[in-house]
Design an enzyme around this catalytic site. Structure first.
Site, PDB file in Angstrom:
ATOM      1  N   ASP A 405     -29.119 -43.459   5.566  1.00 50.84           N
ATOM      2  CA  ASP A 405     -27.966 -44.329   5.360  1.00 50.84           C
ATOM      3  C   ASP A 405     -26.786 -43.757   6.145  1.00 50.84           C
ATOM      4  O   ASP A 405     -26.850 -42.640   6.674  1.00 50.84           O
ATOM      5  CB  ASP A 405     -27.652 -44.374   3.859  1.00 50.84           C
ATOM      6  CG  ASP A 405     -26.740 -45.532   3.488  1.00 50.84           C
ATOM      7  OD1 ASP A 405     -26.640 -46.496   4.266  1.00 50.84           O
ATOM      8  OD2 ASP A 405     -26.133 -45.472   2.401  1.00 50.84           O
ATOM      9  N   GLU A 408     -24.490 -45.069  11.232  1.00 53.37           N
ATOM     10  CA  GLU A 408     -23.920 -45.819  12.353  1.00 53.37           C
ATOM     11  C   GLU A 408     -23.375 -44.925  13.476  1.00 53.37           C
ATOM     12  O   GLU A 408     -23.461 -45.372  14.634  1.00 53.37           O
ATOM     13  CB  GLU A 408     -22.814 -46.754  11.840  1.00 53.37           C
ATOM     14  CG  GLU A 408     -23.289 -47.911  10.996  1.00 53.37           C
ATOM     15  CD  GLU A 408     -23.782 -47.516   9.618  1.00 53.37           C
ATOM     16  OE1 GLU A 408     -24.646 -48.221   9.061  1.00 53.37           O
ATOM     17  OE2 GLU A 408     -23.335 -46.475   9.089  1.00 53.37           O
ATOM     18  N   ASP A 483     -24.484 -53.414   2.869  1.00 53.61           N
ATOM     19  CA  ASP A 483     -23.725 -53.476   1.617  1.00 53.61           C
ATOM     20  C   ASP A 483     -23.193 -54.883   1.355  1.00 53.61           C
ATOM     21  O   ASP A 483     -22.031 -55.203   1.615  1.00 53.61           O
ATOM     22  CB  ASP A 483     -22.562 -52.480   1.659  1.00 53.61           C
ATOM     23  CG  ASP A 483     -23.037 -51.042   1.660  1.00 53.61           C
ATOM     24  OD1 ASP A 483     -24.221 -50.806   1.338  1.00 53.61           O
ATOM     25  OD2 ASP A 483     -22.231 -50.152   1.986  1.00 53.61           O
TER      26      ASP A 483
END
Length: 799
Positions: A405, A408, A483
Site C-alpha cells: 500500500d 505511489e 480508498d
C-alpha cells in the site's frame, strides 16, 4: 492553416520533409530535414510500434511495461514508395507515411481508414527540465468512442473527457476526480464498428484529450521522454485487448484460495480480535479464506516487524488460523522509518539503497512511522534485497500473502502528496529523476515483493496485492480501486472502474466492498457484496473508524443475504478459476463491458452498469437505495434468468424485479456452468462431484472447465484438467460432447448435470453409443443426471 513546413507554431515544433529512408528487417526509419526520426517496427500482423525522436538520436530502448515473453512475428511485410508517401503493408493493415509532413494514416486491407494523424507528432522544448514535451494528435471521427485507461472514476465511454496519468494517493476520491492510483496509458477506440488500441509507453506524466478541446481531435502528450506508442488493430475490441494484454503480460494462476472471500479492516488487532473475527465467520457459517493485518500489526509502523504486545507469537497465531482455513495477509509499505536502531534502515543506509535528492541528500518524507526514507526499487540490487526481506515473514512465520500500500509513493503533509521531482532513480541503469520514475515506483516495489513472496512461499503460489500500478503491473499483483467511500455513487464507480481495468489488461481487480471511508447502511453493504462477488478480487475493507463492516454487522436479514452471495461465490469458483485460466493463458478479460461483448450493437456503446462475468453470465447490480428492481439492457441473444429460469430475449431494455436479496443475474443459453459445493474455505471439502448447470439452446454453444491442484506449479508440467464441452441442442435431442486435455486426476468421478429449459421429456439417454437405463442416471422429476466424468458424448433424446 498550419503546415509542417512551418518549423514552429505557437511554441510547438513539427517535422518537415523526409530526406532519408532505410529498412532493417522489421524496422523502418524515416528521417526529416530538421532531424526528426520516425522508427516504425512491425511486431505482429495487427501491431505496429511508432517511435519518434528529435535531433537524430534515440534514447536507449527500455521499458518496464513490456512482457518479455510476448508473441512477436508477422506473416508478410511490404514497403513501397510513391511520389508523395511511403506505404507499409502487412496482411492486416496498411500504414501511409506522408513525405512532406511525416504524418501517418492507418487503414484496413479494404482501404477503410482506421486512424490518422491530425497534426501528428510535434513537440515543445522543456526549458525548465530539459528535453521535450512530446505530443501526438489524431483525427476523431464522428461517432467515435473511447474506452480503457485504467481506474478512471468516470463514465465508461471517455468521449469528451480529458484525463492525466500520475499515480496519486486520493483518499475518498470523487466521481470524475483525476488522476488516481493507476497510470495505464492505453485506450481502445471504436469507429465505424472497427476497434483499435493505442498504448503510449511513456512513464512521465501523460495526458489524454478525447475530443474534449476540439470535437474532431484526440490527442495525447507527455511531460518528457519519447513519443513511443503501439498501434493495435482488431477490428474486434476483444482482439485489441488480448493483443495489448499479451504485449504487457498476464499473471500466473493464483492459488485458488485467493479467489475466495477476504475480510480486511484498518485495523484488526490485537490477536484476540483477529481470533474473534475468525470464530464469527466459522460460527455463522459465512465462507472466508483471507484475513488482513493492516499497519497496526507492526512495531511503530516499521516494516517487517511485529508489535509483540498485540501479537506476542505471530507464527503460532498464523498457524492456528491456517488450521481453521484462514490465510493471513499482511501490509508492507515503502517508507522505512528513520531510526538508527532499526536493522532494515541500517542495511539500506549501509548499502546506499535509499533514494536521494538531485543535490545528494537522502529523500525523506512523512508517512505512518513519521519521517521515512524510501528504497529505490528501480535499482536491481535494491529489488533483490527487498525480496529477501520477506524470508522471515513467509518461510519462517508462515504469512501467506502480502499487500503493498502507499506505494505511489504517498508522502504526507506536502502539496504534491509524493516524492520531490528531483529525486534520483537508478531506473535499471538508465539514471533519471522522479519525473520519469514516479509512475513506475509502485510497480517496481511490487515486482520486488512478488519475487520475494514467490521464492519464500514455494512450493505454493504467490499472492500479492498493490495499490499503485503502471501498465504491465498485472504480471506481479492483483489490485483494487483504492480508498473509496461508502456511498451509492461509489458503488456505481466500483462497477465502472473494475470493468475499465479489465478492458485495460488488468483483470485481477476489485474494490473495497462497502466503502473504505465512512459507513454504509445494511442495504448499501448488501448491494455492494452482490456486486463484489462478481469481481475477480473479492475483499471487504474499511477504515474502521466509523464502525464495523463485517458480514454480521448489519443485523440478521443482511447477514443472511451476504452469506447467500458469498456461498454463491464459492459455488462458482470453478467457473471463476476457468475465467482466470483463460485470462492468464489467452489474455481474455475476466469481465466484459457490454460494448466489449457486442460492439456491433450501438446500444452497448454507452452502457455502464451491465457486464458479462466470464463469457456466459450477465450481471447488473442494483445501484440505488430502496430499489425493488431496475431497468437493464439485455444484450442480443437469449438469456436464462438465474433465479426464475425464465428465458429472456435480448436486444432491448427490460424491467427486472430485484428485491434486496436479488441481483439481476442471467445465464447465456447453451452455457454449461460448473459448480462446487459450498465450502467454508477452499480445500475444506474434498470435491466428490462436479455440478454442471446446463442451459438448453437450440443450436451450438461451447463451454470450458479448467481445474488443477489449486496451488503449486505442477499445472505447468501438464498436471491440469481442461474440459471443453460442445453443446448441440435440437428439437428433440441434446448432445453434449467432451474434449479433454491434461493429466491431472480430479478427486471426483462423476458429474451431476442439471438440465435447464429442456423442451422435451427425456425418454432415452445414450453415453458413448451405449444406451443406459434412466433409473441408473436420473433423479426423479427435476431433469438431473449423474454420469461418469469420462464420457465423450452424452445424448439426451426426448419426444
Amino acid at each position: 492553416m498550419i503546415t509542417n513546413t512551418d518549423l514552429e507554431y505557437k511554441g510547438n515544433l513539427y517535422p518537415n520533409e523526409i530526406v532519408d529512408f532505410k529498412q532493417e528487417t522489421d524496422k523502418i526509419y524515416f528521417t526529416t530535414a530538421n532531424g526528426v526520426v520516425l522508427q516504425i517496427t512491425v511486431l505482429r500482423n495487427s501491431m505496429i510500434r511508432f517511435r519518434y525522436t528529435t535531433e537524430y538520436n534515440f534514447e536507449p530502448d527500455f521499458s518496464y511495461a513490456l512482457n518479455k515473453n510476448g508473441l512477436r512475428g508477422y506473416d508478410e511485410l511490404n514497403v513501397n514508395e510513391t511520389a508523395t508517401e511511403y506505404i507499409i503493408q502487412t496482411i492486416r493493415m496498411k500504414v501511409l507515411v506522408d513525405k512532406k509532413t511525416l504524418r501517418t494514416q492507418i487503414s484496413d486491407p479494404a482501404g477503410n481508414i482506421i486512424n490518422e494523424d491530425e497534426l501528428g507528432f510535434h513537440w515543445e522544448e522543456n526549458y525548465e527540465y530539459g528535453g521535450n514535451i512530446v505530443k501526438m494528435s489524431k483525427i476523431t471521427k464522428t461517432g467515435e468512442s473511447f474506452y480503457g485507461m485504467g481506474d478512471k472514476a468516470t463514465h465508461s465511454n471517455l468521449k469528451g473527457k480529458r484525463i492525466s496519468n500520475w499515480v496519486t494517493d486520493q483518499y475518498a476520491y470523487g466521481k470524475d476526480q483525476d488522476p488516481l492510483y493507476k497510470a495505464i496509458p492505453f485506450y481502445v477506440g471504436l469507429t465505424d464498428n472497427k476497434a483499435y488500441g493505442i498504448f503510449f509507453d511513456n512513464t512521465f506524466k501523460t495526458h489524454f484529450d478525447f475530443a474534449n478541446e476540439k470535437r474532431n481531435v484526440t490527442s495525447f502528450w507527455a511531460d518528457g521522454g519519447e513519443m513511443n506508442y503501439y498501434f493495435i488493430f482488431g477490428p474486434e475490441m476483444e482482439k485489441v485487448v488480448r493483443l495489448y494484454t499479451d504485449l504487457t503480460g498476464t499473471p500466473e494462476l493464483p492459488p485458488l484460495w485467493a479467489l475466495g472471500y477476504q475480510q480486511s479492516k484498518w485495523s484488526y488487532y490485537p490477536e484476540s480480535r483477529v481470533k474473534e473475527i475468525a470464530k464469527n465467520f466459522r460460527d455463522l457459517k459465512i465462507p472466508c479464506d483471507g484475513l488482513y493485518l493492516d499497519i497496526d500489526y507492526m512495531d511503530g509502523f516499521r516494516c517487517f516487524t511485529w508489535d509483540k504486545k498485540l501479537f506476542p507469537d505471530p507464527k503460532r497465531m498464523i498457524s492456528e488460523l491456517a488450521s481453521d482455513g484462514f490465510k493471513t495477509i499482511v501490509m508492507i509499505d515503502p517508507g522505512i522509518k528513520i531510526d538508527r536502531d532499526y536493522w532494515i534502515y541500517q542495511e539500506a543506509m549501509k548499502n546506499n539503497y535509499f533514494c536521494r535528492r538531485g543535490d545528494g541528500p537522502l529523500m525523506h518524507g512523512k508517512v505512518w512511522p513519521g519521517e521515512c526514507n524510501f528504497p529505490d526499487f528501480t535499482n536491481p540490487k535494491v529489488r533483490k534485497w527487498w525480496a529477501e526481506l520477506y524470508k522471515e515473514f513467509m518461510a519462517d512465520i508462515g504469512v501467506h500473502a502480502v499487500w503493498n500500500d502507499m506505494n505511489e509513493p504517498a508522502v504526507m503533509e506536502v502539496p504534491s502528496k509524493t516524492a520531490p521531482l528531483d529525486t534520483r532513480h537508478d531506473y535499471d541503469g538508465h539514471l533519471t529523476t522522479h519525473r520519469k520514475a514516479h509512475n513506475i515506483y509502485g510497480m517496481q516495489m511490487v515486482r520486488a515483493t512478488y519475487a520475494g513472496v514467490k521464492k519464500h512461499v514455494y512450493p505454493k503460489r504467490p499472492f500479492v496485492i498493490t495499490r499503485a500500478a503502471f501498465a504491465g503491473t498485472q504480471r506481479y499483483a492483483c489490485t483494487w480501486t483504492g480508498d473509496n467511500v461508502a456511498t451509492w455513487e461509489h458503488l456505481w464507480l466500483a462497477n465502472v472502474q473494475v470493468q475499465r481495468m479489465c478492458m485495460s489488461g488488468y483483470s485481477f481487480v476489485g474494490s473495497d466492498i462497502g466503502g473504505f471511508a465512512e459507513q454504509p447502511d445494511g442495504e448499501l453493504f448488501a448491494r455492494w457484496v452482490q456486486l463484489g462477488i462478481f469481481h475477480p478480487f473479492c475483499r471487504v475493507h474499511s477504515s474502521g473508524d466509523h464502525g464495523d463492516q463485517e458480514p454480521w454487522s448489519f443485523g440478521t436479514e443482511i447477514t443472511d443475504i451476504v452469506r447467500k452471495y458469498i456461498e454463491l461465490r464459492y459455488q462458482l469458483l470453478p467457473y471463476l478459476y476457468t475465467m482466470f485460466y483463460k485470462y492468464s493463458k489467452e489474455g481474455l478479460p475476466m469481465l466484459r463491458s457490454l460494448v466489449l461483448y457486442d460492439q456491433e450493437d450501438p446500444q452497448t456503446h454507452f452502457r455502464t452498469d451491465e457486464f458479462i462475468f466470464g463469457q456466459q453470465i450477465l450481471v447488473c447490480p442494483i445501484q440505488e437505495p430502496n430499489s425493488k428492481g431496475r431497468r437493464m439492457y439485455m444484450p442480443r441473444g437469449k438469456w436464462y434468468d438465474f433465479w426464475t429460469q425464465e428465458v429472456v430475449t435480448g436486444g432491448m431494455e427490460k424491467w427486472i424485479v430485484a428485491d434486496l436479496d436479488k441481483i439481476p443475474l442471467f445465464v447465456k443459453e447453451g452455457a454449461i456452468i460448473p459448480k462446487y459445493p459450498v465450502q467454508q474455505y477452499v480445500g475444506e471439502l474434498e470435491i466428490t462431484e462436479l455440478f454442471l448447470e446446463v442451459y438448453f439452446k437450440l443450436g451450438i454453444e461451447n463451454s470450458t472447465v479448467y481445474e488443477d491442484a489449486q496451488d503449486g506449479f505442477d499445472y505447468k508440467k501438464g498436471r491440469f484438467s481442461l474440459r471443453n464441452f460442445k453443446l448441440h441442442g435440437k428439437e428433440n435431442e441434446l448432445i453434449i460432447q467432451q474434449f479433454k486435455d491434461g493429466t491431472f486426476a480430479t478427486t471426483y468421478e462423476t458429474f451431476k448435470i442439471k438440465l435447464h429449459g429442456l423442451p422435451f421429456k427425456i425418454v432415452t439417454i445414450i453415453i458413448d453409443n451405449e444406451k443406459v437405463s434412466l433409473t441408473d442416471v436420473m433423479f426423479t422429476g427435476n431433469n438431473t443426471l449423474e454420469v461418469t466424468k469420462e464420457f465423450t458424448t452424452l445424448q439426451i433424446i426426448g419426444n
